[in-house]
Scaffold this active site. Structure first.
Site, mmCIF file in Angstrom:
data_model
loop_
_atom_site.group_PDB
_atom_site.id
_atom_site.type_symbol
_atom_site.label_atom_id
_atom_site.label_comp_id
_atom_site.label_asym_id
_atom_site.label_seq_id
_atom_site.Cartn_x
_atom_site.Cartn_y
_atom_site.Cartn_z
ATOM 1 N N ASN A 183 4.975 17.227 5.563
ATOM 2 C CA ASN A 183 3.469 16.905 5.283
ATOM 3 C C ASN A 183 2.406 16.850 6.579
ATOM 4 O O ASN A 183 1.688 16.225 6.904
ATOM 5 C CB ASN A 183 3.222 15.265 4.759
ATOM 6 C CG ASN A 183 1.957 15.012 4.321
ATOM 7 O OD1 ASN A 183 1.038 15.976 3.685
ATOM 8 N ND2 ASN A 183 1.700 13.811 4.248
ATOM 9 N N ASP A 216 15.146 16.788 9.492
ATOM 10 C CA ASP A 216 15.057 15.818 8.609
ATOM 11 C C ASP A 216 15.640 14.675 8.822
ATOM 12 O O ASP A 216 17.188 14.761 8.951
ATOM 13 C CB ASP A 216 15.428 16.413 7.237
ATOM 14 C CG ASP A 216 15.000 15.593 6.004
ATOM 15 O OD1 ASP A 216 14.837 14.552 6.316
ATOM 16 O OD2 ASP A 216 14.512 16.548 5.181
ATOM 17 N N PHE A 249 7.619 6.656 12.006
ATOM 18 C CA PHE A 249 6.455 6.867 11.007
ATOM 19 C C PHE A 249 6.919 7.682 9.715
ATOM 20 O O PHE A 249 6.567 7.551 8.975
ATOM 21 C CB PHE A 249 5.503 7.779 11.925
ATOM 22 C CG PHE A 249 4.781 7.083 12.910
ATOM 23 C CD1 PHE A 249 3.581 6.094 12.643
ATOM 24 C CD2 PHE A 249 4.950 7.618 14.338
ATOM 25 C CE1 PHE A 249 3.049 5.682 13.536
ATOM 26 C CE2 PHE A 249 4.286 6.642 15.100
ATOM 27 C CZ PHE A 249 3.293 5.791 14.975
ATOM 28 N N SER A 275 2.993 -1.653 6.092
ATOM 29 C CA SER A 275 1.665 -1.760 5.543
ATOM 30 C C SER A 275 1.330 -2.930 5.028
ATOM 31 O O SER A 275 2.058 -3.588 4.540
ATOM 32 C CB SER A 275 1.903 -0.420 4.412
ATOM 33 O OG SER A 275 0.848 -0.583 3.426
ATOM 34 N N TYR A 323 6.581 3.030 -3.360
ATOM 35 C CA TYR A 323 6.374 3.360 -1.981
ATOM 36 C C TYR A 323 6.250 2.029 -1.254
ATOM 37 O O TYR A 323 6.939 1.764 -0.243
ATOM 38 C CB TYR A 323 4.744 4.023 -1.715
ATOM 39 C CG TYR A 323 4.254 3.794 -0.403
ATOM 40 C CD1 TYR A 323 4.568 4.340 0.649
ATOM 41 C CD2 TYR A 323 3.271 2.932 -0.514
ATOM 42 C CE1 TYR A 323 3.940 4.346 1.884
ATOM 43 C CE2 TYR A 323 2.544 2.637 0.874
ATOM 44 C CZ TYR A 323 2.870 3.382 1.817
ATOM 45 O OH TYR A 323 2.625 2.924 2.942
ATOM 46 N N LYS A 339 8.639 -0.159 1.999
ATOM 47 C CA LYS A 339 8.171 -0.881 2.955
ATOM 48 C C LYS A 339 8.799 -2.117 3.190
ATOM 49 O O LYS A 339 9.258 -2.589 4.224
ATOM 50 C CB LYS A 339 6.551 -0.815 3.122
ATOM 51 C CG LYS A 339 5.964 0.488 3.445
ATOM 52 C CD LYS A 339 6.247 1.095 4.663
ATOM 53 C CE LYS A 339 5.521 2.542 4.723
ATOM 54 N NZ LYS A 339 6.161 3.169 6.014
ATOM 55 N N ASN A 373 -6.185 -0.280 6.520
ATOM 56 C CA ASN A 373 -6.324 0.991 6.078
ATOM 57 C C ASN A 373 -6.918 1.780 7.337
ATOM 58 O O ASN A 373 -7.997 2.088 7.712
ATOM 59 C CB ASN A 373 -7.677 0.939 5.173
ATOM 60 C CG ASN A 373 -7.277 0.441 3.761
ATOM 61 O OD1 ASN A 373 -6.492 -0.403 3.438
ATOM 62 N ND2 ASN A 373 -7.443 1.382 2.828
ATOM 63 N N LEU A 431 -9.846 7.259 0.191
ATOM 64 C CA LEU A 431 -11.412 7.370 0.507
ATOM 65 C C LEU A 431 -11.980 8.269 1.239
ATOM 66 O O LEU A 431 -12.808 8.956 0.890
ATOM 67 C CB LEU A 431 -11.818 5.781 0.298
ATOM 68 C CG LEU A 431 -13.372 5.709 0.347
ATOM 69 C CD1 LEU A 431 -13.785 6.221 -1.016
ATOM 70 C CD2 LEU A 431 -13.708 4.261 0.690
ATOM 71 N N ARG A 461 -11.860 -3.216 1.738
ATOM 72 C CA ARG A 461 -10.625 -3.072 2.654
ATOM 73 C C ARG A 461 -10.788 -3.346 4.132
ATOM 74 O O ARG A 461 -11.904 -3.394 4.372
ATOM 75 C CB ARG A 461 -10.116 -1.744 2.343
ATOM 76 C CG ARG A 461 -9.743 -1.124 1.160
ATOM 77 C CD ARG A 461 -8.395 -1.810 0.649
ATOM 78 N NE ARG A 461 -7.795 -1.170 -0.635
ATOM 79 C CZ ARG A 461 -8.228 -1.846 -1.690
ATOM 80 N NH1 ARG A 461 -8.957 -3.037 -1.642
ATOM 81 N NH2 ARG A 461 -7.756 -1.383 -2.742
HETATM 82 N N1 UFG Z 1 -11.448 4.777 -3.584
HETATM 83 C C1 UFG Z 1 -12.231 5.388 -4.560
HETATM 84 N N2 UFG Z 1 -12.432 6.681 -4.697
HETATM 85 C C2 UFG Z 1 -11.592 7.540 -4.281
HETATM 86 C C3 UFG Z 1 -10.220 7.095 -3.270
HETATM 87 C C4 UFG Z 1 -10.361 5.539 -3.188
HETATM 88 O O1 UFG Z 1 -13.345 4.371 -4.929
HETATM 89 O O2 UFG Z 1 -11.500 8.640 -4.305
HETATM 90 C C5 UFG Z 1 -11.541 3.174 -3.208
HETATM 91 C C6 UFG Z 1 -10.229 2.558 -3.862
HETATM 92 O O3 UFG Z 1 -10.450 2.297 -5.272
HETATM 93 C C7 UFG Z 1 -10.115 1.311 -2.658
HETATM 94 C C8 UFG Z 1 -10.673 2.130 -1.520
HETATM 95 O O4 UFG Z 1 -11.463 3.017 -1.842
HETATM 96 O O5 UFG Z 1 -10.879 0.565 -3.241
HETATM 97 C C9 UFG Z 1 -9.646 2.581 -0.748
HETATM 98 O O6 UFG Z 1 -8.796 3.252 -1.084
HETATM 99 P P1 UFG Z 1 -7.696 4.170 -0.552
HETATM 100 O O7 UFG Z 1 -6.879 5.192 -1.494
HETATM 101 O O8 UFG Z 1 -8.454 5.028 0.847
HETATM 102 O O9 UFG Z 1 -6.809 3.276 0.222
HETATM 103 P P2 UFG Z 1 -5.693 2.053 -0.462
HETATM 104 O O10 UFG Z 1 -6.275 0.721 0.106
HETATM 105 O O11 UFG Z 1 -5.710 2.158 -1.953
HETATM 106 O O12 UFG Z 1 -4.362 2.405 0.176
HETATM 107 C C10 UFG Z 1 -4.055 2.061 1.468
HETATM 108 C C11 UFG Z 1 -2.847 3.139 1.987
HETATM 109 C C12 UFG Z 1 -1.429 3.067 1.264
HETATM 110 C C13 UFG Z 1 -1.391 1.443 1.233
HETATM 111 C C14 UFG Z 1 -2.363 0.776 0.555
HETATM 112 C C15 UFG Z 1 -1.854 -0.802 0.556
HETATM 113 O O13 UFG Z 1 -3.503 4.436 1.745
HETATM 114 O O14 UFG Z 1 -0.960 3.638 1.910
HETATM 115 O O15 UFG Z 1 -3.511 0.691 1.245
HETATM 116 O O16 UFG Z 1 -3.005 -1.622 -0.130
HETATM 117 F F1 UFG Z 1 -0.351 1.480 0.300
#
Ligand code: UFG
Length: 351
Positions: A37, A60, A83, A127, A152, A156, A181, A202, A233
């Site tokens: 990735n 790997d 990581f 996380s 996932y 962790k 985040n 996001l 967040r």
């Molecule tokens: N969001 C949107 N639209 C999108 C993507 C995200 O509205 O297209 C919102 C989500 O609903 C959330 C916020 O933006 O409210 C943040 O979302 P992210 O996907 O950016 O991040 P998350 O908080 O869901 O996920 C992160 C990490 C994960 C971890 C998680 C733990 O990316 O690896 O926090 O809570 F597991």
């Protein structure tokens, strides 16, 4: 400080920023990555920033013979920052075994090789997902670890347990860092997140929409119990996060750790809603983009932000960069990718 540090997943998003910080602090870095990735050209970009080329080993972690060979080749490794892992929450729900196999086998193989060395100092990439929806905010490291929402997240939790139990009964010393985040990109504009396909997170979704690769951002839910109805967040700049890994490693190397396995939250301590994040992006970039509300995304927690007191006190570390700087660096990175910093394949729309 000096000495050799092994960075697994060192060409990835947080890994690459951490390699740069380690080099700045005088460490010699060895990256292990299978490029599942990430992109090999990241090694050149790291070199452009720091003026020092990290050693790179394509391997790997699930291949224990390959990992053993790397430990034998370099010898005398002072510490390991781990990581390398799969990290897509939704994908882990669809392919649980693949996640358990990769994330846990990789960790166990790495630890086996470390335990055969005289020094076994590990910083682990964990996380805030381990907290689920916390009962109290801001969330401290003492909060209950809730049943994981995804395989996932479970990898962790299990990884932290494997590390804690093993450190307790061996010469291993470890620090697990629970990220909130991570967003943003390196101030040089040369390193950042490289999402493959449609981004889950996001900020990459925002920057890709603003640049025209995506038609519209979907904001998941506007009926949460928060001031504007969208989720909250604790966004943290990836370079602040990277710097925390270096101080955590130094703490282990100098024997300043108070327990064999310590755990620290890494966030800013401030929560922002999705709408606040959108506004911060628009202000930082001067670009207004399309978005619309839809229903909630399954598995999202309503609100979470960190109590960072422990990291501030014990690591002497505090996040420095605010939300607008996170957004302006993320935007610069998106523009640089669009301009072909990694070649042309990264700037084609793939909607
Ligand atoms: N969001 C949107 N639209 C999108 C993507 C995200 O509205 O297209 C919102 C989500 O609903 C959330 C916020 O933006 O409210 C943040 O979302 P992210 O996907 O950016 O991040 P998350 O908080 O869901 O996920 C992160 C990490 C994960 C971890 C998680 C733990 O990316 O690896 O926090 O809570 F597991």
């Amino acid at each position: 400080m000096s000495g050799k540090v092994l960075v697994t997943g060192g060409t990835g998003y947080i890994g690459s920023h951490t390699v740069v910080e380690l080099q700045k602090s005088g460490f010699e870095t060895i990256i292990i990555d299978n490029l599942s990735n990430s992109d090999i050209r990241v090694v050149d970009l790291i070199t452009r920033i720091s003026g020092k080329r990290p050693a790179f080993e394509m391997a790997d972690l699930c291949d224990i013979e390959a990992v053993k060979r790397i430990f034998d080749t370099y010898g005398d490794i002072e510490g390991v920052i781990h990581f390398a892992a799969f990290k897509a929450v939704g994908e882990s729900v669809e392919q649980p075994f693949r996640y358990y196999q990769n994330n846990l086998t990789g960790l166990i193989n790495l630890m086996q090789c470390m335990l055969e060395q005289s020094k076994a100092n590990m910083v682990f990439s964990s996380s805030c997902t381990v907290y689920g929806q916390p009962d109290q905010l801001p969330v401290t490291e003492k909060a209950t670890v809730k049943k994981a929402e995804s395989p996932y997240g479970n990898t962790k939790q299990i990884s932290e347990e494997i590390i804690g139990d093993t450190a307790g009964k061996s010469h291993m010393r470890a620090i697990s860092l629970r990220y909130f985040n991570p967003i943003g990109a390196h101030e040089s504009g040369l390193l950042g997140e490289l999402p493959t396909g449609v981004p889950d997170n996001l900020v990459p979704y925002i920057t890709q929409t603003a640049i025209g690769k995506r038609a519209k951002l979907t904001v998941f839910g506007n009926d949460y119990n928060t001031p504007d109805g969208t989720c909250i967040r604790d966004y943290i700049h990836v370079s602040d996060l990277a710097a925390a890994h270096v101080v955590a490693l130094q703490r282990l190397l100098e024997g300043e750790n108070e327990k064999k396995h310590e755990i620290f939250n890494l966030g800013t301590g401030k929560g922002y809603s999705v709408l606040e994040a959108i506004r911060a992006f628009e202000k930082a970039s001067g670009v207004v983009f399309n978005w619309e509300f839809s229903g909630r995304r399954p598995g999202d927690v309503e609100k979470v932000w960190a109590d960072t007191t422990l990291a501030n006190l014990k690591l002497g570390w505090k996040a420095q960069k605010g939300l607008e700087e996170m957004m302006s660096t993320a935007w610069q990175w998106e523009k640089n990718m669009d301009a072909g910093i990694l070649g042309n394949e990264n700037n084609k729309p793939d909607m």
